[in-house]
Design a protein around this motif. Structure first.
Motif, PDB file in Angstrom:
ATOM      1  N   ALA A  21       0.793  -1.011  -0.068  1.00 24.89           N
ATOM      2  CA  ALA A  21      -0.442   0.052  -0.073  1.00 24.89           C
ATOM      3  C   ALA A  21       0.965   1.446  -0.057  1.00 24.89           C
ATOM      4  CB  ALA A  21      -1.173   0.296   1.596  1.00 24.89           C
ATOM      5  N   VAL A  22       1.988   1.307   0.490  1.00 25.12           N
ATOM      6  CA  VAL A  22       2.882   2.026   0.624  1.00 25.12           C
ATOM      7  C   VAL A  22       3.414   2.885  -0.732  1.00 25.12           C
ATOM      8  CG1 VAL A  22       5.075   3.776   1.525  1.00 25.12           C
ATOM      9  CG2 VAL A  22       3.412   2.296   3.131  1.00 25.12           C
ATOM     10  N   ARG A  23       3.941   1.418  -1.409  1.00 26.68           N
ATOM     11  CA  ARG A  23       4.355   1.378  -2.872  1.00 26.68           C
ATOM     12  C   ARG A  23       3.120   2.180  -3.597  1.00 26.68           C
ATOM     13  NH1 ARG A  23       8.143   2.744  -3.426  1.00 26.68           N
ATOM     14  NH2 ARG A  23       9.846   1.105  -2.931  1.00 26.68           N
ATOM     15  N   GLU A  24       2.130   1.956  -3.252  1.00 24.89           N
ATOM     16  CA  GLU A  24       1.457   2.146  -4.426  1.00 24.89           C
ATOM     17  C   GLU A  24       0.639   3.696  -4.582  1.00 24.89           C
ATOM     18  OE1 GLU A  24      -3.073   1.449  -4.658  1.00 24.89           O
ATOM     19  OE2 GLU A  24      -2.291  -0.435  -5.577  1.00 24.89           O
ATOM     20  N   LYS A  25       0.545   4.179  -3.095  1.00 19.60           N
ATOM     21  CA  LYS A  25       0.347   5.553  -2.752  1.00 19.60           C
ATOM     22  C   LYS A  25       1.117   6.298  -2.543  1.00 19.60           C
ATOM     23  CE  LYS A  25      -4.309   3.221  -1.328  1.00 19.60           C
ATOM     24  NZ  LYS A  25      -5.443   4.100  -2.506  1.00 19.60           N
ATOM     25  N   MET A  26       1.906   5.843  -1.761  1.00 21.37           N
ATOM     26  CA  MET A  26       3.685   6.604  -2.326  1.00 21.37           C
ATOM     27  C   MET A  26       4.729   5.913  -2.430  1.00 21.37           C
ATOM     28  SD  MET A  26       2.750   7.127   2.894  1.00 21.37           S
ATOM     29  CE  MET A  26       4.060   8.710   2.545  1.00 21.37           C
ATOM     30  N   PRO A  27       4.697   5.804  -4.483  1.00 22.74           N
ATOM     31  CA  PRO A  27       5.942   5.514  -4.468  1.00 22.74           C
ATOM     32  C   PRO A  27       6.882   6.124  -4.431  1.00 22.74           C
ATOM     33  CG  PRO A  27       4.400   6.852  -5.759  1.00 22.74           C
ATOM     34  CD  PRO A  27       3.089   6.719  -4.961  1.00 22.74           C
ATOM     35  N   ASP A  28       7.272   7.235  -4.418  1.00 20.12           N
ATOM     36  CA  ASP A  28       9.240   8.164  -3.905  1.00 20.12           C
ATOM     37  C   ASP A  28       9.373   7.341  -2.274  1.00 20.12           C
ATOM     38  OD1 ASP A  28       8.484   9.223  -6.270  1.00 20.12           O
ATOM     39  OD2 ASP A  28       7.947  10.766  -5.286  1.00 20.12           O
ATOM     40  N   SER A  29       8.760   6.312  -1.472  1.00 19.49           N
ATOM     41  CA  SER A  29       9.132   6.312  -0.329  1.00 19.49           C
ATOM     42  C   SER A  29      10.366   5.024  -0.611  1.00 19.49           C
ATOM     43  CB  SER A  29       8.070   5.874   0.447  1.00 19.49           C
ATOM     44  OG  SER A  29       7.182   6.747   0.340  1.00 19.49           O
ATOM     45  N   LYS A  30      11.152   4.938   0.050  1.00 20.90           N
ATOM     46  CA  LYS A  30      12.228   3.571   0.693  1.00 20.90           C
ATOM     47  C   LYS A  30      12.180   2.505   1.338  1.00 20.90           C
ATOM     48  CE  LYS A  30      16.611   3.092   1.606  1.00 20.90           C
ATOM     49  NZ  LYS A  30      17.931   4.273   1.438  1.00 20.90           N
ATOM     50  N   ILE A  31      11.044   1.599   1.339  1.00 18.33           N
ATOM     51  CA  ILE A  31      11.151   0.369   2.118  1.00 18.33           C
ATOM     52  C   ILE A  31      12.767  -0.589   1.937  1.00 18.33           C
ATOM     53  CG2 ILE A  31       9.653  -1.534   1.596  1.00 18.33           C
ATOM     54  CD1 ILE A  31       7.724   0.309   0.185  1.00 18.33           C
ATOM     55  N   ILE A  32      12.564  -0.077   3.591  1.00 19.07           N
ATOM     56  CA  ILE A  32      13.493  -1.143   3.249  1.00 19.07           C
ATOM     57  C   ILE A  32      12.843  -2.775   5.000  1.00 19.07           C
ATOM     58  CG2 ILE A  32      15.175  -1.756   5.580  1.00 19.07           C
ATOM     59  CD1 ILE A  32      16.051   1.538   5.171  1.00 19.07           C
ATOM     60  N   ALA A  33      13.241  -3.694   4.151  1.00 17.07           N
ATOM     61  CA  ALA A  33      12.890  -5.260   4.633  1.00 17.07           C
ATOM     62  C   ALA A  33      13.083  -6.148   5.383  1.00 17.07           C
ATOM     63  CB  ALA A  33      11.664  -6.379   3.638  1.00 17.07           C
ATOM     64  N   TYR A  34      13.003  -6.753   6.947  1.00 18.15           N
ATOM     65  CA  TYR A  34      13.986  -7.801   6.903  1.00 18.15           C
ATOM     66  C   TYR A  34      12.937  -8.606   7.145  1.00 18.15           C
ATOM     67  CZ  TYR A  34      15.475 -11.130  10.695  1.00 18.15           C
ATOM     68  OH  TYR A  34      15.332 -11.823  11.829  1.00 18.15           O
ATOM     69  N   ASP A  35      13.209  -9.504   6.961  1.00 21.33           N
ATOM     70  CA  ASP A  35      12.211 -11.257   7.525  1.00 21.33           C
ATOM     71  C   ASP A  35      13.647 -12.503   7.043  1.00 21.33           C
ATOM     72  OD1 ASP A  35       9.320 -12.570   6.916  1.00 21.33           O
ATOM     73  OD2 ASP A  35      10.397 -13.802   6.483  1.00 21.33           O
ATOM     74  N   ILE A  36      13.132 -14.007   8.034  1.00 27.14           N
ATOM     75  CA  ILE A  36      13.656 -15.031   8.155  1.00 27.14           C
ATOM     76  C   ILE A  36      13.341 -15.824   6.939  1.00 27.14           C
ATOM     77  CG2 ILE A  36      13.374 -14.361  10.962  1.00 27.14           C
ATOM     78  CD1 ILE A  36      11.115 -16.751  10.542  1.00 27.14           C
ATOM     79  N   GLN A  37      13.223 -15.107   6.135  1.00 25.68           N
ATOM     80  CA  GLN A  37      12.574 -15.964   4.683  1.00 25.68           C
ATOM     81  C   GLN A  37      13.504 -15.656   3.825  1.00 25.68           C
ATOM     82  OE1 GLN A  37      11.086 -18.936   5.507  1.00 25.68           O
ATOM     83  NE2 GLN A  37      10.303 -19.358   6.633  1.00 25.68           N
TER      84      GLN A  37
END
Length: 368
Positions: A21-37
């Motif tokens: 939703a962040v990517r769709e509504k706020m495309p200029d935002s930066k997203i950092i993700a951590y997951d064990i998978q």
């Protein structure tokens, strides 16, 4: 809204849906993700949802304006300890858990109260994992915020604005209010649905007659029993007091109903069902909630080879996405019948018009 940096610790169904939703509504935002998978991270990167993927928690999260804790409840404590040194004073720390009092106590113990606003998007699905996440999951869903006493009003206002930008409806409660409300409308219903399914399992005959004919109302009211056992185990172990309190009230209510049945008290039984119907019909209809609404229709088809494929092809050719499709294996309907489930309410409107225009009898079925 200016470009912001979002961090996600855990990228399952809810975390993935928020990130999308962040990517769709706020495309200029930066997203950092951590997951064990690792496969989850790879998919998020491939889809363009995550800009930076991490196999361990490190100082990359120091960049974050918003930091979402989206791992299972049991993993939040350890993740918080690893994150403590990477949280800026102006960062808003939040979570997506179904229980709030427990996480608030851990936040206070770590001295993170000035940063923390608990978050709970009241949306979900029986299916779990990032692969089932979607931005639309948040559309018109209530998104409960539980600010600490120490967090600034500026942070609360900014978070409310963010929630609205993502298409959800913000609602501010205390952590205790949240846990009691969700115990009533979400946690206890899951316990009841699971116990009812198990009752039928234990009462069924060797040839499984009950299972074979279980359909319609039974499948609707027990659908949520298909949810993650691990998640619901954790919820019951962290919101125990509220669930027990309401469960005691429910047991007392059931005892009263049993007495009405024993006495064959017709007026009292009528009042039971009338009161429930009237209150149920007064509910505000939104597309999401703690128990996700199911958007489906039943379609009568000719009982011959290719009928199912014809309906699926008709919908696909008109760009109507199907969430699930299957044959109704009972005779609640006289003709051969398909149950078709959609992701969104608007898809029902489109599908009904299209199918009826092609001569298919359609029975609408939008239910919880």
């Amino acid at each position: 809204m200016p470009a912001l940096t979002f961090g996600f610790v855990g990228l399952g169904l809810i975390g993935g849906s928020i990130a999308k939703a962040v990517r769709e509504k706020m495309p200029d935002s930066k997203i950092i993700a951590y997951d064990i998978q690792n496969n989850t991270l790879s998919l998020a990167k491939k889809e363009g949802v995550a800009d930076v993927i991490l196999s361990e928690i490190d100082d990359s999260f120091r960049q974050c304006d918003y930091l979402f804790l989206c791992a299972p409840v049991s993993g939040n404590d350890e993740n918080l300890k690893k994150l403590t040194g990477f949280i800026r004073k102006d960062c808003t720390l939040t979570d997506v858990g179904s229980v709030k009092t427990d996480i608030h106590s851990h936040i206070e113990a770590l001295g993170l109260s000035p940063n923390f606003i608990g978050g709970h998007p009241m949306a979900g699905s029986e299916r779990i994992g990032y692969q089932n996440s979607k931005a639309v999951l948040l559309e018109n869903a209530y998104y409960i915020l539980t600010p600490t006493k120490e967090v600034s009003q500026e942070k609360v206002t900014a978070y409310k604005n963010l929630v609205e930008t993502l298409g959800a409806i913000p609602l501010i409660l205390t952590s205790k209010e949240h846990d009691y409300v969700t115990a009533a409308v979400s946690h206890l219903p899951h316990v009841i649905a699971s116990s009812l399914v198990n009752l039928v399992h234990d009462s069924d005959s060797e040839n499984g007659i009950m299972k074979m004919i279980a359909a319609g109302g039974f499948k609707d009211i027990t659908r949520i029993a298909s949810s993650s056992p691990v998640m619901w185990q954790q919820i019951c172990l962290t919101n125990t007091e509220n669930i027990i309190s309401l469960l005691n009230d429910y047991i007392e209510a059931l005892s009263g109903i049993r007495k009405k049945l024993e006495d064959k008290n017709a007026p009292a039984l009528f009042d039971l069902f009338e009161k429930a119907r009237n209150y149920r019909e007064s509910f505000i209809e939104v597309s999401s909630g703690p128990i996700k609404k199911s958007y489906s229709v039943n379609v009568d088809i000719i009982d011959k080879a290719g009928s199912l494929a014809s309906v699926a092809t008709l919908l696909a050719d008109n760009h109507i996405s199907i969430k699930n499709i299957g044959i109704v294996h009972n005779r609640e309907f006289e003709a051969g019948t398909l149950k078709i489930e959609f992701h969104e309410e608007i898809a029902i409107e489109q599908a009904v018009s299209l199918l009826q225009a092609h001569g298919y009898p359609v029975h609408r079925k939008s239910c919880l």
